[in-house]
Design an enzyme around this catalytic site. Structure first.
Site, PDB file in Angstrom:
ATOM      1  N   SER A 157      49.167  51.554  35.913  1.00 42.93           N
ATOM      2  CA  SER A 157      48.224  52.611  35.535  1.00 42.93           C
ATOM      3  C   SER A 157      48.944  53.933  35.292  1.00 42.93           C
ATOM      4  O   SER A 157      50.027  54.175  35.839  1.00 42.93           O
ATOM      5  CB  SER A 157      47.172  52.807  36.632  1.00 42.93           C
ATOM      6  OG  SER A 157      46.474  51.618  36.865  1.00 42.93           O
TER       7      SER A 157
HETATM    8  N1  SAM Z   1      47.520  48.848  40.671  1.00 41.61           N
HETATM    9  C1  SAM Z   1      48.388  48.449  39.617  1.00 41.61           C
HETATM   10  C2  SAM Z   1      49.675  49.189  39.578  1.00 41.61           C
HETATM   11  O1  SAM Z   1      49.842  50.146  40.349  1.00 41.61           O
HETATM   12  O2  SAM Z   1      50.546  48.797  38.794  1.00 41.61           O
HETATM   13  C3  SAM Z   1      47.702  48.497  38.261  1.00 41.61           C
HETATM   14  C4  SAM Z   1      47.203  47.197  37.907  1.00 41.61           C
HETATM   15  S1  SAM Z   1      46.515  46.773  36.386  1.00 41.61           S
HETATM   16  C5  SAM Z   1      45.785  48.206  35.723  1.00 41.61           C
HETATM   17  C6  SAM Z   1      45.155  45.784  37.027  1.00 41.61           C
HETATM   18  C7  SAM Z   1      45.581  44.523  37.734  1.00 41.61           C
HETATM   19  O3  SAM Z   1      44.427  43.847  38.220  1.00 41.61           O
HETATM   20  C8  SAM Z   1      46.304  43.526  36.851  1.00 41.61           C
HETATM   21  O4  SAM Z   1      47.575  43.256  37.367  1.00 41.61           O
HETATM   22  C9  SAM Z   1      45.406  42.282  36.871  1.00 41.61           C
HETATM   23  O5  SAM Z   1      46.116  41.073  36.812  1.00 41.61           O
HETATM   24  C10 SAM Z   1      44.697  42.480  38.200  1.00 41.61           C
HETATM   25  N2  SAM Z   1      43.435  41.724  38.356  1.00 41.61           N
HETATM   26  C11 SAM Z   1      42.438  41.547  37.460  1.00 41.61           C
HETATM   27  N3  SAM Z   1      41.451  40.825  38.014  1.00 41.61           N
HETATM   28  C12 SAM Z   1      41.823  40.554  39.298  1.00 41.61           C
HETATM   29  C13 SAM Z   1      41.222  39.867  40.384  1.00 41.61           C
HETATM   30  N4  SAM Z   1      40.003  39.304  40.304  1.00 41.61           N
HETATM   31  N5  SAM Z   1      41.908  39.790  41.547  1.00 41.61           N
HETATM   32  C14 SAM Z   1      43.126  40.346  41.684  1.00 41.61           C
HETATM   33  N6  SAM Z   1      43.748  41.010  40.691  1.00 41.61           N
HETATM   34  C15 SAM Z   1      43.103  41.127  39.519  1.00 41.61           C
END
Ligand code: SAM
Length: 211
Positions: A61
């Protein structure tokens, strides 16, 4: 001076200008080495205020989003926080630098593995597992704070249930293309919600989210 220390200081200055006021959040962003969490290809762009690709079609992000969401959580030392969407691990590392006890879930195992390595090398107090975070992590509930870093169609019921009384959940809610950031506090068992515009997230995929 350490690597990218000047760039980190400049990033903190930019976040202050954009309205971030929580000193614990600003100090954590001034400390955590974001360049270790980005793809080596983008290392020179690590302190720009932008999201960057991390593989598996996901992103780390934008620093402003991390700062805004962290501030909205009102983090403090010793607070137990659940993060859904570990991604690169950067958001979890920022919360850990503040002194939160962080539990985090990621559905892409390759991302989980790289984040875990970074947590180990940096001796961060973060427990990470693979799976669908839309069902929460009941073993460690209740949480003082829950932060969801992907956009959901609504606040998943299990996450609301696993939030402690007085706790806060920060989660983007809306359609696949656009969401509003919901910041909700649990009061007498019910969520009191305030919303903020101007954010865009990848979708939360799971049982209580998008299919
Ligand atoms: N917090 C992260 C960082 O600091 O890099 C940003 C992550 S990205 C914007 C959102 C993440 O949510 C992705 O890696 C995606 O694979 C994960 N995601 C989506 N649906 C999910 C779920 N149901 N459970 C766990 N992770 C999930």
């Amino acid at each position: 001076m350490g690597r990218f220390e000047l760039e980190r200081r400049e990033l903190v200055g930019m976040l202050k200008e954009k309205g971030i006021t929580d000193e614990t959040v600003l100090a954590a962003i001034g400390t955590v080495e974001r360049h270790l969490f980005v793809d080596p290809m983008f290392v020179n762009r690590a302190y720009e205020d932008s999201a960057l690709p991390i593989g598996s079609e996901q992103t780390i992000s934008q620093p402003f989003t991390v700062a805004f969401m962290s501030q909205a959580l009102r983090p403090r030392k010793g607070m137990k926080v659940l993060e859904i969407g570990t991604g690169s691990g950067y958001q979890a590392a920022v919360l850990a630098a503040i002194g939160c006890r962080v539990f985090t879930i990621e559905r892409h195992l390759s991302l989980l593995m790289s984040a875990r390595k970074l947590f180990d090398v940096q001796h961060l107090r973060i427990v990470a597992k693979g799976g669908d975070g839309s069902i929460g992590w009941s073993e460690h509930a209740p949480y003082d704070g829950i932060i969801v870093t992907a956009g959901a169609p609504s606040i998943p019921g299990p996450l609301a249930a696993q939030l402690a009384e007085g706790g806060r959940i920060v989660i983007p809610v809306g359609g696949m293309e656009a969401q509003r950031l919901h910041v909700a506090t649990k009061v007498n068992g019910l969520l009191q919600v305030e919303v903020h515009d101007g954010f865009k997230f990848v979708p939360l995929i799971g049982k209580n989210a998008w299919n």
